[in-house]
Enzyme design. Structure first.
Site, mmCIF file in Angstrom:
data_model
loop_
_atom_site.group_PDB
_atom_site.id
_atom_site.type_symbol
_atom_site.label_atom_id
_atom_site.label_comp_id
_atom_site.label_asym_id
_atom_site.label_seq_id
_atom_site.Cartn_x
_atom_site.Cartn_y
_atom_site.Cartn_z
ATOM 1 N N LYS A 67 1.854 -2.345 -66.818
ATOM 2 C CA LYS A 67 1.167 -1.191 -66.217
ATOM 3 C C LYS A 67 0.244 -1.643 -65.086
ATOM 4 O O LYS A 67 0.256 -1.055 -63.998
ATOM 5 C CB LYS A 67 0.387 -0.476 -67.326
ATOM 6 C CG LYS A 67 -0.363 0.758 -66.900
ATOM 7 C CD LYS A 67 -0.581 1.690 -68.069
ATOM 8 C CE LYS A 67 -1.606 1.217 -69.067
ATOM 9 N NZ LYS A 67 -2.993 1.308 -68.587
ATOM 10 N N SER A 68 -0.545 -2.679 -65.341
ATOM 11 C CA SER A 68 -1.493 -3.144 -64.316
ATOM 12 C C SER A 68 -0.765 -3.573 -63.051
ATOM 13 O O SER A 68 -1.186 -3.258 -61.928
ATOM 14 C CB SER A 68 -2.296 -4.338 -64.846
ATOM 15 O OG SER A 68 -3.107 -3.961 -65.913
ATOM 16 N N GLY B 139 -7.169 5.382 -66.021
ATOM 17 C CA GLY B 139 -8.416 4.814 -65.506
ATOM 18 C C GLY B 139 -8.146 3.814 -64.397
ATOM 19 O O GLY B 139 -8.866 3.762 -63.388
ATOM 20 N N SER C 132 -14.702 -6.576 -65.675
ATOM 21 C CA SER C 132 -13.765 -5.460 -65.507
ATOM 22 C C SER C 132 -12.866 -5.707 -64.305
ATOM 23 O O SER C 132 -13.331 -5.759 -63.168
ATOM 24 C CB SER C 132 -14.524 -4.139 -65.311
ATOM 25 O OG SER C 132 -13.631 -3.159 -64.807
ATOM 26 N N ASP D 256 -7.207 -4.696 -74.251
ATOM 27 C CA ASP D 256 -6.366 -3.545 -74.612
ATOM 28 C C ASP D 256 -5.660 -3.725 -75.952
ATOM 29 O O ASP D 256 -4.961 -2.827 -76.410
ATOM 30 C CB ASP D 256 -5.315 -3.302 -73.520
ATOM 31 C CG ASP D 256 -5.954 -2.777 -72.246
ATOM 32 O OD1 ASP D 256 -7.041 -2.168 -72.324
ATOM 33 O OD2 ASP D 256 -5.377 -2.982 -71.166
ATOM 34 N N ARG E 151 -2.662 3.871 -77.183
ATOM 35 C CA ARG E 151 -2.653 2.632 -77.977
ATOM 36 C C ARG E 151 -3.077 2.875 -79.421
ATOM 37 O O ARG E 151 -2.684 2.139 -80.324
ATOM 38 C CB ARG E 151 -3.524 1.569 -77.315
ATOM 39 C CG ARG E 151 -3.034 1.200 -75.910
ATOM 40 C CD ARG E 151 -3.542 -0.134 -75.435
ATOM 41 N NE ARG E 151 -3.465 -0.229 -73.991
ATOM 42 C CZ ARG E 151 -2.337 -0.497 -73.309
ATOM 43 N NH1 ARG E 151 -1.207 -0.689 -73.941
ATOM 44 N NH2 ARG E 151 -2.364 -0.565 -71.980
HETATM 45 C C1 S3P Z 1 -6.957 -2.889 -66.312
HETATM 46 C C2 S3P Z 1 -8.168 -3.413 -66.687
HETATM 47 C C3 S3P Z 1 -8.786 -3.170 -68.002
HETATM 48 C C4 S3P Z 1 -7.789 -2.615 -69.005
HETATM 49 C C5 S3P Z 1 -6.932 -1.536 -68.406
HETATM 50 C C6 S3P Z 1 -6.148 -2.058 -67.228
HETATM 51 C C7 S3P Z 1 -6.448 -3.173 -64.962
HETATM 52 O O1 S3P Z 1 -9.819 -2.244 -67.854
HETATM 53 O O2 S3P Z 1 -8.452 -2.128 -70.139
HETATM 54 O O3 S3P Z 1 -6.024 -1.015 -69.370
HETATM 55 O O4 S3P Z 1 -5.243 -2.923 -64.705
HETATM 56 O O5 S3P Z 1 -7.219 -3.652 -64.130
HETATM 57 P P1 S3P Z 1 -11.321 -2.693 -67.444
HETATM 58 O O6 S3P Z 1 -11.285 -3.252 -66.088
HETATM 59 O O7 S3P Z 1 -12.130 -1.433 -67.502
HETATM 60 O O8 S3P Z 1 -11.730 -3.685 -68.491
#
Ligand code: S3P
Length: 437
Positions: free
Chosen positions: A25-26, A98, A170, A318, A391
């Site tokens: 996903k990222s 997010g 983060s 996660d 999740r």
């Molecule tokens: C992510 C970073 C994480 C993770 C999210 C994906 C990303 O969040 O929990 O599912 O793709 O950069 P945080 O940056 O808020 O820790």
């Protein structure tokens, strides 16, 4: 997305076979965004066909980027160049994502036009000051609803680089600031209290943007250009996580998960499960698209509780819902500390997991930044709530495999945000998951 899809999960025989989990996903989010700003066309292979990443694609299309979908898991992004996006007077809907909202906010902060980013009920409750404060320090102008979405981003601001020490580890915040930094005068330098996933850094480099980075630090300057390139998306370790836990706890199981991304900033769960006694091997470790990948082979093994080293927390942020299930059936006590960030994910994941596991007979005590779990057996079954968190839903599907009575999981539609086809894939290797009316 409908929130009223329920599943039931019950004990089944050993899990066996090969499980091909979908794309990361990222990486999929970032590939879309960076390719959109590049000059030329980029092909993305292994793209996650999830609700979150499709929402990001839809936002970019709304901003004037042509994105073709020639086949399942493939996208051809016709980049418009750094200054080629067109504003939209309609809100830009990030859905449940997010990552989508925070990274897009960084990318949009330096545009000539105004934008409004909105999200679903869960995303609308997630904190945004963590990005709006540093973006404002760069010269951006963003209105929130008391720190929550929607984000009204005022275009036409002149951004300047900053040196920023992230108060909380983060990758989303780091990435938002790096994307804003592409449009800023001078240098943007981000330091982190603990290194987080570095996909944005690696991908900007792959698209030809000068950037220096090392674990815990990244630095770039504005005023360059991105050149199109193809992206190979590995299978998502966070999706593989459910199968790693499931096969570890169901006697007689053995699963193979091919081509999983093994970026060191993502595989904290591997180490945590091994500390608990799990039997997980990495085979055919290789590099693909500049990322370490490998095939994971997991066999059932008796697990025991651990005091989880805090240093692992950002590398498995996660994976805690799945870890909580492993801890609930491990022998002895597991203590999780330093994980307060779990309270501001798609749901409050400490509370969601603690409440649901207790309903199934587990002994779980919440703490402000973690939990104390006295493992053993899940003596009961019954109903649990996902709080519309993908999740949490998949973690309780795993818990159902080992609970003494069936588990009814309320609100599973959001699983498709990150893991379309989970139910079919899970049943294909031996889960007994069913949709209930
Ligand atoms: C992510 C970073 C994480 C993770 C999210 C994906 C990303 O969040 O929990 O599912 O793709 O950069 P945080 O940056 O808020 O820790």
């Amino acid at each position: 997305m409908s929130a009223v899809l329920d599943w039931s999960s019950r004990a089944a025989g050993p899990l066996r076979g090969e499980v091909r989990v979908p794309g990361d996903k990222s990486v999929s989010h970032r590939a879309l965004m960076i390719a959109a700003l590049a000059e030329g066309s980029s092909r993305i292979h292994g793209f996650l066909e999830g609700g979150d990443t499709r929402a990001t694609a839809a936002v970019l299309r709304q901003l004037g980027v042509r994105i073709d979908a020639p086949a399942e898991g493939e996208r051809l992004v016709h980049g418009v160049g750094l200054h080629g996006l067109r504003g939209s007077t309609e809100p830009l809907d990030c859905g449940n994502a997010g990552t989508g909202m925070r990274l897009l906010a960084g990318l949009l902060a330096g545009q000539a036009f105004d934008s409004t980013l909105v999200g679903d009920a869960s995303l609308s409750k997630r904190p945004m000051r963590r990005i709006t404060d540093p973006l404002t320090a760069m010269g951006a102008c963003i209105d929130t609803r008391a720190g929550l979405p929607p984000l009204a981003i005022h275009g036409g601001q002149r951004l300047h680089g900053i040196r920023y020490a992230l108060p909380v580890a983060s990758a989303q915040v780091k990435s938002a600031l790096l994307l804003a930094g592409l449009y800023a005068g001078g240098e943007t330098e981000i330091t982190e209290p603990h290194p987080t996933r570095d996909y944005t850094e690696r991908m900007l480099h792959a698209f030809g943007w000068p950037i220096t980075f090392e674990p815990g630090r990244a630095r770039l300057s504005g005023g360059h250009a991105l050149q199109a390139t193809d992206v190979e998306v590995p299978a998502d370790f966070s999706s593989a996580a459910f199968f790693l836990v499931a096969a570890s706890i169901v006697p007689g199981s053995e699963l193979r998960l091919p081509g999983v991304g093994l970026n060191p900033r993502r595989i904290g769960l591997l180490e945590a499960l091994r500390l608990m006694g799990a039997d997980i091997r990495v085979e055919h470790a290789r590099a693909s698209g500049g990322e370490p990948v490998g095939d994971l082979v997991v066999r059932h093994a008796p697990l025991h509780g651990v005091a989880l080293p805090e240093v692992l927390v950002p590398d498995m942020i996660d994976e805690f819902p799945a870890l909580f299930v492993a801890a609930a059936v491990a022998q002895g006590r597991t203590v999780v500390r330093g994980a307060a960030e779990l309270r501001v994910k798609e749901s409050d994941r400490i509370d969601s997991m603690a409440t649901g596991l207790r309903a199934l007979g587990a002994h779980v005590e919440e703490t402000p930044d973690g939990a104390i779990i006295d493992g053993g057996v899940l003596a009961g079954g019954g109903a649990v709530e996902t709080h519309l968190d993908h999740r949490i839903a998949m973690s309780f599907a795993v818990a159902g495999l080992i609970a003494r009575a069936p588990v009814r999981i309320h609100g599973c539609a959001h699983v498709a945000t990150s893991f379309p086809g989970f139910l079919e894939l899970a049943n294909g290797c031996g889960f007994a998951l069913a949709v209930v009316a």
